[in-house]
Enzyme design. Structure first.
Site, PDB file in Angstrom:
ATOM      1  N   CYS A  54      30.826  66.098 -53.728  1.00  0.00           N
ATOM      2  CA  CYS A  54      31.795  66.459 -54.771  1.00  0.00           C
ATOM      3  C   CYS A  54      33.220  66.435 -54.229  1.00  0.00           C
ATOM      4  CB  CYS A  54      31.465  67.832 -55.353  1.00  0.00           C
ATOM      5  SG  CYS A  54      31.349  69.155 -54.127  1.00  0.00           S
ATOM      6  N   HIS A 321      32.031  74.000 -54.330  1.00  0.00           N
ATOM      7  CA  HIS A 321      31.973  72.837 -55.222  1.00  0.00           C
ATOM      8  C   HIS A 321      33.393  72.439 -55.614  1.00  0.00           C
ATOM      9  CE1 HIS A 321      30.357  69.982 -58.021  1.00  0.00           C
ATOM     10  NE2 HIS A 321      30.951  70.552 -59.057  1.00  0.00           N
TER      11      HIS A 321
END
EC number: 3.4.19.12
Length: 390
Positions: A54, A321
């Protein structure tokens, strides 16, 4: 030329989004209501998560929103620099930008690009969480090294209160330096004899301290970065006039403003074995960011910057994330990019407490000029390299 903390107990799998969306900080923006048929716009393309990638996807989306950079690759200008030397990273980046802008899919895989980067930096192939800012530095450096050319340019220097201009040896320039490179000027004053010396340093990213644990503004961070420092005790510097180490005052200004300025917030604080993430809510403007107070008066041009992309970080140091907010030059709308998930968001949702990197531009972006996708003039030796990739 080289351009210059994560602690949950369980690393979150690449596609385990539920753990993050249960966090309060992940619910601070709303997407616009979805219509039954979502039109596909150029540059609004999701990226597959290849296993904790990510961080890479967020950076690629931000670079994909920088129209002058995209245009350089879509128009084929990069190919001239690759006639003799093939850079797998650069070629893979060009192909990926083409897919994201000219492809028909709502989502593409950055596997070839990751493979090219991983061949040079194996750490990025380990499928472990990496730092988005560090990845950006690696990518910009690799693109610059592949595309640089030598030229002579004039450099301004400030001496004894006056500005002079002199020629310097050949400098290496590229589309990366033309867009992202700025220069800091350090004015160092001896507190004993008051003599003043100057030192210049180029930058592509400004890493800003965060002066508060709870709430502050981008201007607060900038003021903290550019405030005058006093070097004392073990930090004393050698004064060539006094011929001994002395205390000194150091003042920092910007002597060359970049077209695209990237701010990195120092959210990850590591002191010995203690790690923590600063979750400060940092307020930043979407338009008319004024850097005039921090620019050297001799070079002051009063540029105003507008936000074009944001990298967000959720979670802690060892398991987090990344997502991105990017403004599209075609639709002039903001989009949230969460790997394969793409949604339009209102301007009011771009301000979040999770911002980690900010991309500002001093010029409005136009729609990138491009060649037809079928017009592939990639050098044969680069095509042969591509065939080796998985």
């Amino acid at each position: 030329m080289c351009f210059i903390d994560m602690a949950s107990h369980r690393p979150v799998p690449a596609d385990d989004f539920g753990a993050y969306y249960n966090l309060a900080e992940c619910a601070d923006y709303d997407s616009l209501p979805e219509s039954k048929t979502q039109p596909h716009f150029q540059g609004v393309t999701g990226l597959r998560n290849l296993g904790n990638t990510c961080y890479m996807n967020a950076i690629l989306q931000c670079l994909c929103s920088v129209s002058p950079l995209v245009e350089y690759f879509l128009s084929g200008k990069y190919i001239t620099a690759l006639k003799k030397d093939c850079s797998e990273v650069t070629t893979a980046f060009a192909y990926l930008m083409t897919d994201m802008w000219l492809g028909d899919s709502d989502c593409v895989s950055p596997e070839i690009f990751l493979s090219a980067v991983g061949s040079l930096y194996p750490a990025f192939l380990k499928k472990t969480q990496q730092d988005a800012q560090e990845f950006l530095i690696y990518v910009l450096n690799e693109l610059h090294e592949a595309l640089k050319k030598h030229c002579r340019r004039r450099v301004n220097e400030k001496r004894t209160g006056q500005s002079c201009c002199r020629k310097v040896p050949a400098q290496e320039t590229s589309i990366i330096t033309r867009l992202f490179e700025g220069q800091l000027s350090y004015s160092i004053t001896c507190l004993k004899c008051e003599s003043c010396t100057h030192k210049n340093e180029v930058f592509t990213i400004l890493s800003l301290p965060i002066p508060s644990d709870y709430e502050c503004s981008l201007q607060d961070c900038l003021q903290c970065f550019f405030q005058q420092d006093t070097l004392t005790w073990s930090n004393q510097i050698y004064c060539s006039f006094c011929e001994i180490k002395q205390e000194a005052a150091v003042r920092t200004t910007i002597s060359k403003v970049p077209k695209i300025i990237v701010f990195h917030f120092k959210r990850f604080d590591i002191q010995g074995t203690v790690k923590r993430k600063l979750r400060t809510d940092i307020h930043y403007p979407l338009t008319n960011l004024d850097l005039t107070p921090y620019i050297c008066p001799v070079f002051r041009k009063h540029p105003m910057y507008n936000l074009c992309a944001v990298v967000n970080h959720f979670g802690d140091l060892d398991g987090g994330h990344y997502t991105a907010f990017c403004k599209n030059s075609v639709t002039q709308a903001w989009y949230s990019f969460d790997d394969t998930r793409v949604s339009e968001i209102p301007d009011t949702s771009v301000q979040t407490a999770t911002a980690y990197l900010l991309f500002y531009s001093c010029q409005p972006f136009s729609i990138p000029a491009q060649k037809r996708k079928s017009q592939d003039s990639t050098p044969d030796h680069c095509k042969q390299a591509i065939r080796k990739w998985p």
